[in-house]
Write an enzyme that holds these catalytic residues in place. Structure first.
Site, PDB file in Angstrom:
ATOM      1  N   VAL A  12     -47.932  26.096 -75.904  1.00  0.00           N
ATOM      2  CA  VAL A  12     -48.276  27.081 -74.865  1.00  0.00           C
ATOM      3  C   VAL A  12     -48.623  28.425 -75.514  1.00  0.00           C
ATOM      4  O   VAL A  12     -49.686  28.998 -75.274  1.00  0.00           O
ATOM      5  CB  VAL A  12     -47.127  27.238 -73.853  1.00  0.00           C
ATOM      6  N   GLU A 155     -47.513  28.747 -66.889  1.00  0.00           N
ATOM      7  CA  GLU A 155     -48.667  28.031 -67.457  1.00  0.00           C
ATOM      8  C   GLU A 155     -48.787  26.681 -66.770  1.00  0.00           C
ATOM      9  O   GLU A 155     -47.810  26.120 -66.298  1.00  0.00           O
ATOM     10  CB  GLU A 155     -48.492  27.848 -68.964  1.00  0.00           C
ATOM     11  N   GLU A 159     -50.640  19.035 -72.336  1.00  0.00           N
ATOM     12  CA  GLU A 159     -50.853  18.736 -73.750  1.00  0.00           C
ATOM     13  C   GLU A 159     -52.029  17.775 -73.867  1.00  0.00           C
ATOM     14  O   GLU A 159     -52.206  16.894 -73.035  1.00  0.00           O
ATOM     15  CB  GLU A 159     -49.583  18.125 -74.357  1.00  0.00           C
ATOM     16  N   LYS A 208     -44.320  27.107 -60.239  1.00  0.00           N
ATOM     17  CA  LYS A 208     -44.395  26.292 -61.460  1.00  0.00           C
ATOM     18  C   LYS A 208     -43.530  25.050 -61.336  1.00  0.00           C
ATOM     19  O   LYS A 208     -43.967  23.918 -61.554  1.00  0.00           O
ATOM     20  CB  LYS A 208     -43.955  27.125 -62.669  1.00  0.00           C
ATOM     21  N   GLY A 261     -43.073  11.356 -69.343  1.00  0.00           N
ATOM     22  CA  GLY A 261     -42.243  11.873 -70.428  1.00  0.00           C
ATOM     23  C   GLY A 261     -42.794  13.243 -70.792  1.00  0.00           C
ATOM     24  O   GLY A 261     -43.387  13.914 -69.944  1.00  0.00           O
ATOM     25  N   CYS A 264     -42.245  18.704 -70.598  1.00  0.00           N
ATOM     26  CA  CYS A 264     -42.211  19.494 -69.353  1.00  0.00           C
ATOM     27  C   CYS A 264     -41.591  18.780 -68.167  1.00  0.00           C
ATOM     28  O   CYS A 264     -40.564  19.218 -67.644  1.00  0.00           O
ATOM     29  CB  CYS A 264     -43.629  19.963 -69.029  1.00  0.00           C
TER      30      CYS A 264
END
Ligand code: UDX
Length: 445
Positions: A12, A155, A159, A208, A261, A264
């Site tokens: 991040v 954010e 990934e 979030k 998985g 996060c």
């Protein structure tokens, strides 16, 4: 052009810093990990993230991006300090905020004049107020006075597509008690031409968690539907397709498989459930979402045990170790959980991943790490697809059939078409891949 300090160089922080630099800002990324900063100065990335190495290199060359372990250097003249440090799960699932505290204290000790502190890390609702208190107490009126504001800016980077997600966001969310400060942060994003929502601190922090928890819920939902499909002979991929045409549902995040998985979803769903319990509400749905996800790994073990009679001494090949394709991250990866469950029943594991081998070597014991999918298949009693990397899409299954000891395939991500594999002679298991044959044959529900 603004002067920005980013604290934390995980995917991040590093992506945020490199992208802000690419937008023309002057960015200094700070990390307390000396070796990580040294490698970054040599152009060596701490993570595999498509496009990141080149983005960092071109912005370092342009003099817009620098790396340091020195807070004085990083904060010197900075208008914004983004906190993008890790918030790992604590023992009860709560978010561990020690690194956020360390960053806030360092800013309080060193920053001068006026600075806007931006919480980019995923932090429990109320953390913005907590950071404000830490800095206020730490400075408590000492000269020179520090004028600061705290803004939450969660954010939404995935990934493997983090740069794209930064440059083409669906929205930017900002929260603060100081609307002017939030507007100043909004100016950093204005060239991205996306909706910018400015709200209060707690609401931004909750957006979030609620977003990630909803995405995880969608996945657990389709996995529960998949498990029902297996009993009723329906094909969950077609079910998801039929559902997704409904604009209220949409096609994304309806891929049944081994479940979620990563660094996060597991952490954020647990943290949200923990916040709920701490404040006296029962997160029944979130608990079920987590249980269904855990169960997806167990169901694969059950199917393999049934197909092989026993897993003891059986050789199981695992294709894919990262928690998803296009990353080397194995944190909370389904493949890792699966390997531990299989090893507990005496299975012998062979595994290969296109990018995650180095990380896997650190955490996996008694696993034969192979160089190719074919080496994994050699003498295997079953082959499990755990991560849907592109390079697994078109394997030479005739060759794999010859290599394996028993032709059993467990497609944990429904990557392959069952029919061609069955015609070669494989026993194919997918997730929710019921067939229509039973309806054609006996027409009974
Ligand atoms: C997620 C959120 O998408 C992102 O917005 C947030 O900022 C960080 O967490 P990430 O964890 O990088 O991003 O990966 P994501 O692509 O969301 O996948 C998460 C997990 O769900 C992976 O293990 C993936 O395999 C799994 N998944 C995803 C499914 O099992 N089915 C799906 O349909 C989609």
């Amino acid at each position: 052009m603004s002067k920005i300090c980013v604290i934390g160089t995980g995917y991040v922080g590093l992506v945020t810093g490199a992208c802000f630099a690419d937008l023309g800002n002057e960015v200094t990324c700070l990390d307390v990990d000396q070796s990580r900063i040294e490698r970054l100065k040599q152009g060596i990335m701490p993570i595999y993230e498509p496009g990141l190495e080149q983005l960092v290199a071109q912005n370092v060359r342009a003099g817009r991006l620098a790396f340091t372990t020195d807070y004085r250097q990083a904060l010197d003249g900075a208008e914004f300090a983004f906190i993008a440090v890790g918030t790992p799960s604590g023992v009860d699932g709560e978010a561990d905020l020690q690194y956020v505290r360390m960053a806030a204290e360092a800013i309080a000790d060193i920053a001068k004049g006026h600075i806007i502190i931006v919480n980019k890390s995923t932090v429990p609702v109320g953390t913005g107020d907590w950071v404000t208190d830490i800095i206020r107490k730490r400075r408590n009126g000492t000269r020179p006075l520090l004028h600061f504001s705290v803004v939450s800016n969660p954010e939404f980077l995935r990934e493997g597509s983090a740069i794209n997600d930064f440059m083409y966001p669906d929205r930017v969310v900002l929260g603060s008690t100081d609307r002017q400060a939030a507007s100043k942060v909004a100016e950093l994003y204005v060239t991205l031409r996306c909706p910018i929502l400015i709200t209060d601190l707690r609401t931004a922090e909750m957006i979030k968690y609620a977003s990630n928890a909803f995405l995880a819920t969608r996945i657990s939902f389709i996995n529960e539907i998949a498990n029902i499909c297996e009993e009723l002979g329906a094909d969950v991929q077609e079910v998801a397709l039929g559902m997704g045409y409904d604009k209220r549902i949409g096609p994304a995040f309806l891929d049944a498989g081994l479940g979620w998985g990563g660094s996060c979803f597991p952490k954020d769903v647990k943290a949200l459930a923990h916040m709920a319990v701490l404040h006296g509400t029962q997160p029944q749905l979130l608990q079920a979402v987590m249980e269904i996800n855990r169960n997806q790994r167990r169901r694969v073990v059950y199917k393999l045990r049934k197909a092989l009679n026993s897993l003891d001494e059986k050789v199981i090949g695992i294709l894919g170790l990262s928690f998803k394709p296009n990353t080397d991250d194995i944190r909370e990866a389904p493949a890792i959980d699966l390997i531990h469950l299989l090893q507990n029943e005496g299975a012998i594991i062979k595994a290969y991943d296109p990018q995650a081998m180095e990380n896997a070597r650190q955490v996996l014991k008694r696993v034969k790490l192979c160089e190719t999918p074919y080496e994994v298949a050699q003498d295997a009693d079953a082959l499990v697809l755990a991560t849907e990397w592109n390079e697994f899409k078109q394997l030479d299954f005739e060759r794999i059939y010859q290599l394996m000891r028993q032709p059993i395939i467990m497609d944990g991500r429904n990557l392959w078409n069952p029919e061609p594999l069955r015609s070669i002679g494989f026993t194919y298991f997918g997730v929710g891949r019921g067939t229509n044959n039973h309806i054609l044959n006996n027409n009974q529900p």
